[in-house]
Write a protein that holds these residues in place. Structure first.
Motif, PDB file in Angstrom:
ATOM      1  N   ALA A  21     -15.408  -4.478 -35.915  1.00 24.85           N
ATOM      2  CA  ALA A  21     -13.954  -4.334 -35.906  1.00 24.85           C
ATOM      3  C   ALA A  21     -13.609  -3.035 -36.624  1.00 24.85           C
ATOM      4  N   LEU A  22     -12.628  -2.318 -36.078  1.00 23.08           N
ATOM      5  CA  LEU A  22     -12.235  -1.039 -36.673  1.00 23.08           C
ATOM      6  C   LEU A  22     -10.771  -0.772 -36.357  1.00 23.08           C
ATOM      7  N   GLU A  23     -10.021  -0.459 -37.403  1.00 18.19           N
ATOM      8  CA  GLU A  23      -8.625  -0.060 -37.252  1.00 18.19           C
ATOM      9  C   GLU A  23      -8.401   1.157 -38.132  1.00 18.19           C
ATOM     10  N   VAL A  24      -7.854   2.212 -37.552  1.00 16.42           N
ATOM     11  CA  VAL A  24      -7.533   3.430 -38.294  1.00 16.42           C
ATOM     12  C   VAL A  24      -6.037   3.647 -38.157  1.00 16.42           C
ATOM     13  N   LEU A  25      -5.349   3.672 -39.276  1.00 11.67           N
ATOM     14  CA  LEU A  25      -3.897   3.812 -39.281  1.00 11.67           C
ATOM     15  C   LEU A  25      -3.482   5.125 -39.932  1.00 11.67           C
ATOM     16  N   ASP A  26      -2.573   5.850 -39.297  1.00 11.58           N
ATOM     17  CA  ASP A  26      -1.970   7.039 -39.876  1.00 11.58           C
ATOM     18  C   ASP A  26      -0.819   6.555 -40.758  1.00 11.58           C
ATOM     19  N   GLU A  27      -0.948   6.748 -42.065  1.00 11.36           N
ATOM     20  CA  GLU A  27       0.074   6.283 -43.002  1.00 11.36           C
ATOM     21  C   GLU A  27       0.841   7.435 -43.624  1.00 11.36           C
ATOM     22  N   VAL A  47     -15.148  -3.543 -40.309  1.00  7.43           N
ATOM     23  CA  VAL A  47     -16.107  -4.631 -40.506  1.00  7.43           C
ATOM     24  C   VAL A  47     -17.416  -4.149 -39.885  1.00  7.43           C
ATOM     25  N   SER A  48     -18.473  -4.129 -40.702  1.00  5.72           N
ATOM     26  CA  SER A  48     -19.764  -3.651 -40.213  1.00  5.72           C
ATOM     27  C   SER A  48     -20.900  -4.397 -40.904  1.00  5.72           C
ATOM     28  N   GLU A  49     -21.938  -4.649 -40.141  1.00  2.00           N
ATOM     29  CA  GLU A  49     -23.152  -5.256 -40.687  1.00  2.00           C
ATOM     30  C   GLU A  49     -23.762  -4.358 -41.765  1.00  2.00           C
ATOM     31  N   ALA A  50     -23.500  -3.061 -41.688  1.00  3.68           N
ATOM     32  CA  ALA A  50     -24.027  -2.112 -42.682  1.00  3.68           C
ATOM     33  C   ALA A  50     -23.528  -2.416 -44.088  1.00  3.68           C
ATOM     34  N   PHE A  51     -22.429  -3.166 -44.207  1.00  2.00           N
ATOM     35  CA  PHE A  51     -21.857  -3.492 -45.512  1.00  2.00           C
ATOM     36  C   PHE A  51     -22.410  -4.783 -46.110  1.00  2.00           C
ATOM     37  N   ALA A  52     -23.199  -5.520 -45.364  1.00  4.24           N
ATOM     38  CA  ALA A  52     -23.734  -6.796 -45.851  1.00  4.24           C
ATOM     39  C   ALA A  52     -24.549  -6.576 -47.126  1.00  4.24           C
ATOM     40  N   GLY A  53     -24.209  -7.332 -48.158  1.00  2.00           N
ATOM     41  CA  GLY A  53     -24.929  -7.258 -49.422  1.00  2.00           C
ATOM     42  C   GLY A  53     -24.619  -6.032 -50.251  1.00  2.00           C
ATOM     43  N   GLN A  54     -23.662  -5.202 -49.824  1.00  2.46           N
ATOM     44  CA  GLN A  54     -23.330  -3.969 -50.541  1.00  2.46           C
ATOM     45  C   GLN A  54     -22.088  -4.171 -51.412  1.00  2.46           C
ATOM     46  N   LEU A  55     -22.091  -3.558 -52.587  1.00  2.00           N
ATOM     47  CA  LEU A  55     -20.907  -3.544 -53.431  1.00  2.00           C
ATOM     48  C   LEU A  55     -19.850  -2.658 -52.793  1.00  2.00           C
ATOM     49  N   SER A  56     -18.611  -2.848 -53.189  1.00  2.00           N
ATOM     50  CA  SER A  56     -17.491  -2.090 -52.639  1.00  2.00           C
ATOM     51  C   SER A  56     -17.713  -0.577 -52.757  1.00  2.00           C
ATOM     52  N   ILE A  57     -18.219  -0.110 -53.873  1.00  2.00           N
ATOM     53  CA  ILE A  57     -18.431   1.325 -54.074  1.00  2.00           C
ATOM     54  C   ILE A  57     -19.428   1.879 -53.051  1.00  2.00           C
ATOM     55  N   HIS A  76      -6.271  13.991 -46.265  1.00  2.00           N
ATOM     56  CA  HIS A  76      -5.863  14.265 -47.643  1.00  2.00           C
ATOM     57  C   HIS A  76      -6.102  13.038 -48.521  1.00  2.00           C
ATOM     58  N   ALA A  77      -5.807  11.863 -47.979  1.00  2.00           N
ATOM     59  CA  ALA A  77      -5.975  10.611 -48.720  1.00  2.00           C
ATOM     60  C   ALA A  77      -6.449   9.530 -47.756  1.00  2.00           C
ATOM     61  N   LEU A  78      -7.351   8.690 -48.251  1.00  2.00           N
ATOM     62  CA  LEU A  78      -7.926   7.644 -47.416  1.00  2.00           C
ATOM     63  C   LEU A  78      -8.034   6.362 -48.225  1.00  2.00           C
ATOM     64  N   SER A  79      -7.431   5.292 -47.721  1.00  2.00           N
ATOM     65  CA  SER A  79      -7.639   3.975 -48.323  1.00  2.00           C
ATOM     66  C   SER A  79      -8.551   3.201 -47.382  1.00  2.00           C
ATOM     67  N   ILE A  80      -9.431   2.395 -47.981  1.00  2.00           N
ATOM     68  CA  ILE A  80     -10.489   1.748 -47.205  1.00  2.00           C
ATOM     69  C   ILE A  80     -10.526   0.268 -47.509  1.00  2.00           C
ATOM     70  N   ASP A  81     -10.586  -0.526 -46.458  1.00  2.00           N
ATOM     71  CA  ASP A  81     -10.816  -1.968 -46.545  1.00  2.00           C
ATOM     72  C   ASP A  81     -12.095  -2.213 -45.742  1.00  2.00           C
ATOM     73  N   ALA A  82     -13.236  -2.288 -46.432  1.00  2.00           N
ATOM     74  CA  ALA A  82     -14.541  -2.400 -45.779  1.00  2.00           C
ATOM     75  C   ALA A  82     -15.148  -3.768 -46.062  1.00  2.00           C
ATOM     76  N   LYS A  83     -15.478  -4.482 -45.002  1.00  2.00           N
ATOM     77  CA  LYS A  83     -16.038  -5.827 -45.141  1.00  2.00           C
ATOM     78  C   LYS A  83     -17.251  -6.000 -44.255  1.00  2.00           C
ATOM     79  N   ALA A  84     -18.087  -6.945 -44.640  1.00  2.00           N
ATOM     80  CA  ALA A  84     -19.214  -7.345 -43.814  1.00  2.00           C
ATOM     81  C   ALA A  84     -18.731  -8.479 -42.903  1.00  2.00           C
ATOM     82  N   PRO A  85     -19.395  -8.712 -41.781  1.00  2.00           N
ATOM     83  CA  PRO A  85     -18.987  -9.826 -40.918  1.00  2.00           C
ATOM     84  C   PRO A  85     -18.969 -11.140 -41.702  1.00  2.00           C
ATOM     85  N   GLY A  86     -17.953 -11.935 -41.449  1.00  2.00           N
ATOM     86  CA  GLY A  86     -17.828 -13.218 -42.121  1.00  2.00           C
ATOM     87  C   GLY A  86     -17.056 -13.175 -43.427  1.00  2.00           C
TER      88      GLY A  86
END
Length: 87
Positions: A21-27, A47-57, A76-86
């Motif tokens: 899942a991926l959403e990119v919003l111009d804010e 949402v990516s499997e690459a994030f499984a078991g990874q800390l937010s940083i 210029h500025a980027l806010s990120i909501d990164a999650k693993a599946p589930g």
């Protein structure tokens, strides 16, 4: 330029992190009058499997690595909501 930058961000993240899942919003509109007059402000929900078991940083570092070269060159500025599946 914003629509083109959204598409560049989307393409880079798809290639690097194969998100389910991926959403990119111009804010930029939320930051009118701020640095760069509200240009280049984006929010990413990914949402990516690459994030499984990874800390937010670590998740954020993976996103920034995928967007290398775009930071300070369109973003210029980027806010990120990164999650693993589930999550």
């Amino acid at each position: 330029m914003s629509a083109a930058m959204v598409e560049q961000i989307r393409e880079r993240l798809q290639q690097a992190l194969a998100p389910s899942a991926l959403e990119v919003l111009d804010e930029g509109y939320k930051h009118a009058g701020h640095a760069n007059e509200g240009k280049g402000h984006f929010h990413v929900r990914i949402v990516s499997e690459a994030f499984a078991g990874q800390l937010s940083i670590k998740r954020h570092r993976l996103v920034y690595a995928a967007l290398q070269g775009l930071m300070d060159n369109g973003i210029h500025a980027l806010s990120i909501d990164a999650k693993a599946p589930g999550e």
